[in-house]
Motif scaffolding. Structure first.
Motif: not given
Ligand SMILES: Cc1cc2nc3c(=O)[nH]c(=O)nc-3n(C[C@H](O)[C@H](O)[C@H](O)COP(=O)(O)OP(=O)(O)OC[C@H]3O[C@@H](n4cnc5c(N)ncnc54)[C@H](O)[C@@H]3O)c2cc1C
Ligand SMILES: C[S@@+](CC[C@H](N)C(=O)[O-])C[C@H]1O[C@@H](n2cnc3c(N)ncnc32)[C@H](O)[C@@H]1O
Lengths: 533, 346
Positions: A245-247, A429-438
């Protein structure tokens, strides 16, 4: 304060692959370069030598969670609350000072100030946090909201209102982390035979896989040996299951050799905590405007607080965090109502090397003037009164909280898989997204929920929970598709709005208005945002 | 091409069927009628003596079966290898065992606490659907508490288990990881598989204390257990009823449970386990099964009625079926194909 991102200092050390969250965020631009020399380190299959570099004995645990962010702490609470899982010896490691910062935050008596990492949590996930986990959240610091008002910065006439009762809740990350942490302390107090061990203030510096033949005393081949996790305080843990869970920089993911796909948006997000001129008196909703430089979002917090996520070019993001706070506050107000041309003009003026107090004052005055004019125009054009502006534009901000501004590079990436022998990944750690949809943390909480139910099933069947084939794969299968869909929708939205191309802008105007009138599509988008499927 | 291999396997198969069933008529005789008369069935000693193979039942293991499992031993624990089907089946039967223990643990507890008043709060067993009228938060809390309460009760149980014909130990390891199982003994007559079981046990520290393996026949085994299991083994022995009798003797009375799984002797079983499993899909090692050794679930039920009319209760019989891509799925049609059974000793 805990985990604040240094605004401007660019730390660029290729050697510290695992750095504190703060420096890692500033560091990710050089991601591909900086990780190469380290991979060999992670991949190394050193024969597990129990007294390798440290003299401390190896500690053994069933579940080792690396990362005490919101994903790690809520997952830990879910595990310790589960009748099927609480017998597992569980350990959580984090680089930060959890034991000091989190109780301190939890005991804040009022919402005297709001922190700057705030996320919107879907009603579904609120259920998970308050129902399943029964976390002692500070509810007076949470702001439910009923909709998002989306508009197009190149196109005043196209807008969409997504109103729905309880669309989401604005919650500070620290509120989630601290309540999960307090829950864990409470559970520990009630279960002193098998408490969770929280090792904070220590970083994971290396993870090694023991060679398969030497792993046991009797020379039996062990096809799925327990990984050894080394901490910077000299301790080593061997664990049945290692949960990353390490980002974004995830050392666990690197250890497992899991590849990722994605890209940086050449866009940075500036966050800030803002004080409003007056609290919203009508709908409590979020406001989002797609500027050609990226979306800007203004989201409600309790009382007269609000939080900002302003995605923009790397250069402008630097500028925005360095401006005096009164200038910055005016610029935010301007961004929601003035034309693109006006904004370009201000950016140019403010970027000038010779910018000084006199120019700041001039600009403040100019913004006030133009907003006044624009508001009047809007009122006249729509044959309306003052309320027109209140109804269609976010409440103006008075000031920005000292030191609350920070910036992050915007990215979208997805790990090819979330599981490997004795390893799984959860959250950023598994995925990141643009925060536009929160959606970022919402996806992480969905992961936690899914992983817990997969582990519960495996545990009730007496399986080794480190087995990919019989256990962990079910988690990945359950989550990958959903997350991929969310990542895709968000990325498409971003692409659609990231252009000045006239044809596209025209289509967008048409699009937003059509979507606003087309029940189904709008419903779909609202469902995505509010987490209902 | 497909056609050719199809007909070939079919011929092979028919040959095998003929050879393996030469001495036993295929469908007419149930596994007990041929040897047990109703009068002898009541007294188990005469029943044992009357049986031609009873002289050395204790050490009897069919040599073909033994060598078959010997060759399988090295790959037993590769969940993607020769025993994949068994690994997957293990999931279904663990679900079955859990379900039975959750529903019938009361008796087990009563048994354990030696007649002392059992303190289960029966009010806890509100059916699940009634919770749906509550708001989510309360519902979740109730469910959490309910689960926790059931688990707490189970945890107190400290059950002991004997796994007969344990093979490489798939079931033994699974049971040993459950917090409410205190001790489990796995026995098998094939030394090679017991070796593998022991080796594999050494890889997981949690198994060290609870689990003991031995090459031992059921008759040589001592002691009584809360649970006796015989999974996928009755179809591999020459004298299933001998094994059943000895197995039953090792079940504690007043609530102990015998779990077994085997295969109905019918065309569907032949089709799924032998024709499809061994020849077409090749998910089961060739030569694992012999139709003549299959036992119908009804025969076992009838036999228990005769042998132990007053001291047993069949708690549950479930069919279980392998669906490629999905694994084993338990169903209510226990008269065809594979089935699982739980019988409680009164
Ligand atoms: C500007 C912005 C706005 C956002 N808005 C939203 C929103 O509205 N809604 C939403 O759902 N999400 C949002 N997100 C995303 C959300 O913040 C993240 O998804 C979430 O914080 C991820 O949590 P995590 O626990 O997975 O990872 P992180 O918060 O990154 O936690 C990782 C933890 O691991 C620890 N760690 C890392 N490496 C090591 C190591 N080697 N040793 C020890 N410890 C280590 C770190 O100390 C840290 O505590 C937003 C993100 C940004 C940047
Ligand atoms: C198909 S395996 C099943 C193993 C295990 N019960 C499982 O389901 O995972 C059948 C096992 O029964 C064993 N077996 C066969 N005849 C036996 C006998 N007479 N006594 C004890 N075990 C026997 C074999 O050695 C083999 O390990």
């Amino acid at each position: 304060m805990f985990r604040r991102v240094p605004p401007l200092k660019r730390i660029n050390k290729a050697s510290s692959n695992i750095s504190t969250l703060g420096s890692s965020i500033v560091n990710v631009i050089n991601h591909s370069k900086s990780t190469t020399p380290l991979l060999s380190n992670y991949y190394s299959t050193i024969a597990a030598n129990e007294n390798n570099s440290s003299t401390l004995p190896v500690k053994s645990t069933d579940i080792l969670i690396v990362g005490g962010g919101p994903a790690g702490l809520t997952l830990a609470a879910a595990i310790k609350l589960s009748p099927n899982l609480k017998h597992f010896k569980t350990t959580l490691v984090d680089a930060g000072n959890l034991s000091e910062n989190l109780p301190k935050f939890h005991n804040l008596s009022s919402s005297a100030y709001m922190t700057n990492r705030v996320v919107s949590i879907t009603p579904q996930n609120m259920d998970f946090l308050t129902g399943d986990l029964n976390l002692p959240l500070q509810f007076n610091r949470i702001q439910p909201f009923d909709g998002i008002y989306v508009s197009d910065g190149l196109n005043d006439t196209s807008r969409m209102t997504m109103d729905r009762e309880s669309m989401g809740n604005m919650v500070e990350l620290l509120n989630i982390q601290s309540s999960a942490y307090m829950k864990l302390l409470e559970l520990n107090a009630n279960n002193n035979t098998n408490p969770i061990e929280i090792a904070d203030n220590c970083k994971v510096v290396d993870i090694v896989k023991p060679s398969t033949t030497n792993a046991t005393a009797n020379g039996v081949e062990n096809t799925n040996p327990w990984p050894y996790v080394k901490l910077d305080n000299g301790e080593t843990y061997k664990t049945r299951l290692l949960i990353g869970c390490d980002g974004f920089q995830s050392p666990v993911r690197k250890y497992a050799g899991i590849e990722t796909r994605g890209w940086f948006y050449n866009e940075w997000g500036v966050v800030a905590t803002m004080k409003l001129e007056y609290p919203p008196f009508n709908h409590i909703r979020g406001w989002q405007r797609f500027l050609p430089t990226g979306p800007i979002a203004h989201l409600p917090l309790p009382g007269d607080w609000a939080t900002l996520v302003w995605s923009t070019t790397p250069e402008l993001s630097k500028l925005l965090v360095s401006l005096p706070s009164n200038v910055f506050s005016k610029l935010v107000n301007a961004a929601f109502i003035l034309e693109d041309g006006d904004m370009q003009y201000y950016y140019r003026k403010l970027s000038d090397a010779a910018v000084d107090k006199r120019i700041f004052d001039e600009i403040i005055e100019d913004i006030d003037y133009r907003i006044e004019v624009k508001s009047q125009q809007l009122i006249n054009k729509n044959n309306s009164d003052m309320y027109y502006v209140d109804e269609n534009y976010p409440p103006p901000i008075k000031d920005t909280l000292e030191k609350s501004r920070a910036r992050f590079p915007m990215k979208m990436f997805h790990a090819d898989t979330y599981v490997a022998p004795r390893v799984c990944l959860v959250g950023d750690a598994a995925h990141a997204t643009h925060p536009l949809a929160g959606q970022g943390l919402n996806m992480g909480l969905g992961d936690s929920k899914s992983l817990v139910s997969v582990l519960e099933k495996a545990s009730s069947r007496g399986l080794d929970i480190g087995s990919v084939d019989l256990c962990l794969n079910d988690y990945w299968k359950d989550r990958y598709g959903t997350n991929m869909m969310l990542l895709g929708v968000v990325d498409k939205l971003h692409k659609l709005y990231g252009t000045r191309n006239e044809v596209v802008v025209g289509l967008r105007q048409w699009g937003l208005n059509v979507v606003n009138n087309l029940g189904d599509v709008k419903e779909f988008m609202m469902n995505v945002v509010s987490g209902r499927k | 091409m497909f056609k050719r291999s199809f007909s070939l396997t079919r011929i092979q198969h028919i040959k095998r069927l003929q050879s393996s069933s030469s001495s036993v008529p295929k469908y007419s005789t149930s596994f007990l009628n041929s040897n047990v008369s109703k009068t002898t069935a009541r007294r188990s000693t005469s029943f044992l003596n009357g049986h031609p193979a009873a002289i050395d039942t204790s050490n009897k293991v069919n040599p073909d079966e033994k060598s078959h499992f010997e060759t399988l031993a090295p790959t037993w624990w590769d969940s993607k290898g020769s025993q994949r089907i068994l690994h997957l089946m293990n999931l279904a039967r663990m679900d079955f065992i859990n379900e039975i223990l959750r529903n019938y643990k009361v008796q087990l507890n009563a048994n354990n606490s030696n007649g002392s008043k059992n303190d289960i709060d029966t009010d806890l067993y509100i059916p699940r659907f009634t919770t749906s009228v509550f708001p989510t938060e309360i519902k979740k809390n109730i469910e959490n508490e309910l689960n926790a309460a059931i688990y707490k009760e189970l945890q107190k149980s400290e059950l002991t288990v004997l796994d007969v014909g344990c093979g490489g130990g798939l079931l033994c390891e699974s049971l040993a990881r459950l917090p409410f199982i205190k001790k489990i003994d796995g026995i098998d007559m094939t030394p090679a598989v017991i070796n593998i079981a022991k080796q594999h046990q050494s890889l997981d520290p949690v198994l060290a204390e609870k689990l003991t393996y031995a090459v031992r026949s059921i008759d040589e085994q001592k002691g009584q257990y809360d649970i006796v299991t015989m999974f996928e083994m009755l179809e591999h022995v020459d004298d299933p009823k001998e094994i059943l009798i000895s197995g039953w003797e090792h079940v504690k009375s007043n609530g102990g449970i015998l779990f077994l799984s085997t295969i109905n002797r019918d065309l569907i079983s032949w089709f799924t386990t032998i024709f499809m499993g061994e020849y077409v899909l090749k998910v089961v090692p060739l030569g694992t099964h012999h139709l003549s050794k299959y036992i119908n679930s009804r025969e076992i039920i009838a036999w228990f009625k005769e042998m132990y009319p007053l001291s047993h209760e069949v708690l549950q019989v479930k069919g279980t079926m392998y669906i490629p891509g999905k694994g084993w799925v338990n169903h209510d049609c226990s008269n065809v194909g594979n089935y699982l059974m739980a019988i409680q000793k009164k």
